[in-house]
Design a protein around this motif. Structure first.
Motif, PDB file in Angstrom:
ATOM      1  N   ASP A 141       3.526  19.632  41.372  1.00  0.00           N
ATOM      2  CA  ASP A 141       2.899  20.914  41.720  1.00  0.00           C
ATOM      3  C   ASP A 141       1.924  20.737  42.868  1.00  0.00           C
ATOM      4  OD1 ASP A 141       4.249  22.439  39.910  1.00  0.00           O
ATOM      5  OD2 ASP A 141       2.725  22.252  38.351  1.00  0.00           O
ATOM      6  N   GLU A 142       2.021  21.621  43.839  1.00  0.00           N
ATOM      7  CA  GLU A 142       1.087  21.647  44.963  1.00  0.00           C
ATOM      8  C   GLU A 142       0.667  23.090  45.170  1.00  0.00           C
ATOM      9  OE1 GLU A 142       1.935  19.536  48.586  1.00  0.00           O
ATOM     10  OE2 GLU A 142       3.596  18.505  47.603  1.00  0.00           O
ATOM     11  N   ASN A 143      -0.445  23.270  45.824  1.00  0.00           N
ATOM     12  CA  ASN A 143      -0.892  24.606  46.160  1.00  0.00           C
ATOM     13  C   ASN A 143       0.033  25.157  47.249  1.00  0.00           C
ATOM     14  OD1 ASN A 143      -2.226  26.922  46.781  1.00  0.00           O
ATOM     15  ND2 ASN A 143      -4.214  25.963  47.117  1.00  0.00           N
ATOM     16  N   ASN A 144       0.696  26.281  46.967  1.00  0.00           N
ATOM     17  CA  ASN A 144       1.663  26.832  47.912  1.00  0.00           C
ATOM     18  C   ASN A 144       1.024  27.255  49.231  1.00  0.00           C
ATOM     19  OD1 ASN A 144       3.870  26.407  46.339  1.00  0.00           O
ATOM     20  ND2 ASN A 144       3.785  28.416  45.358  1.00  0.00           N
ATOM     21  N   ASN A 146      -1.447  25.792  50.816  1.00  0.00           N
ATOM     22  CA  ASN A 146      -1.566  24.588  51.636  1.00  0.00           C
ATOM     23  C   ASN A 146      -0.206  24.152  52.173  1.00  0.00           C
ATOM     24  OD1 ASN A 146      -4.305  24.485  51.188  1.00  0.00           O
ATOM     25  ND2 ASN A 146      -4.122  23.052  49.468  1.00  0.00           N
ATOM     26  N   TYR A 147       0.826  24.310  51.374  1.00  0.00           N
ATOM     27  CA  TYR A 147       2.173  23.940  51.798  1.00  0.00           C
ATOM     28  C   TYR A 147       2.572  24.761  53.014  1.00  0.00           C
ATOM     29  CZ  TYR A 147       7.213  23.338  51.704  1.00  0.00           C
ATOM     30  OH  TYR A 147       8.508  23.080  52.042  1.00  0.00           O
TER      31      TYR A 147
END
Length: 174
Positions: A141-144, A146-147
């Motif tokens: 999971d990553e912060n969208n 930031n992506y």
């Protein structure tokens, strides 16, 4: 035992025929060592490596595997007391070892070999088998936001690339 002259001639002819075949067998062209290894099934023309790379942990593992394989291949290439066919055999063995180690990297591929789950995504058909497993992993999971920010510059790059391609095409026409 007394032989008749005709029997002696036959024996003499047979012995000459046998000896000539033995000499012909000795003269038979021998395969070079590389061709002989192909004939015995020890060598193939190509060796492939299937490397799993869908998780960030795989990157460091791949670097280590490739570096070790490259070092070993350099050592094999530098061997002086070994023939060329043996060097190729050792190199192919090292490549097969690399493939085995690459298949055992963790985390493993969530899909079973040979399984597929095709779906249309947009106007293209894709194999989506295993996507659910990757989506369910909390460590990915990553912060969208930031992506999207990280990849916003790619749109500019792609636009610049298309302009450059147009300029190149225009210069070829001249």
């Amino acid at each position: 035992m007394l032989y008749h002259i005709d029997e002696l001639n036959i024996i003499l002819l047979l012995s000459k025929y046998y000896l000539s075949n033995v000499r012909d067998m000795r003269k038979k062209k021998q395969l070079n060592p590389t061709a002989a290894m192909f004939n015995r099934g020890l060598l193939r023309f190509k060796r492939r490596v299937d490397i799993t790379c869908w998780h960030v942990d795989h990157i460091a593992q791949i670097i280590k595997l490739l570096r070790n394989c490259a070092d070993t291949l350099e050592e094999i290439a530098g061997l002086n007391k070994v023939g060329a066919a043996d060097k190729v055999l050792y190199a192919q063995t090292e490549i097969m070892k690399l493939n085995t180690l690459a298949q055992n990297m963790k985390p493993e591929d969530p899909r079973d070999r040979g399984s597929a789950e095709y779906k249309y995504v947009g106007n293209t058909m894709r194999d989506t088998h295993g996507f659910d497993h990757v989506e369910a992993r909390p460590d990915l999971d990553e912060n969208n936001e930031n992506y999207l920010d990280r990849h916003r510059h790619m749109k500019v790059t792609l636009k610049q690339r298309s302009e450059l391609n147009k300029r190149i095409a225009g210069s070829r026409d001249r």
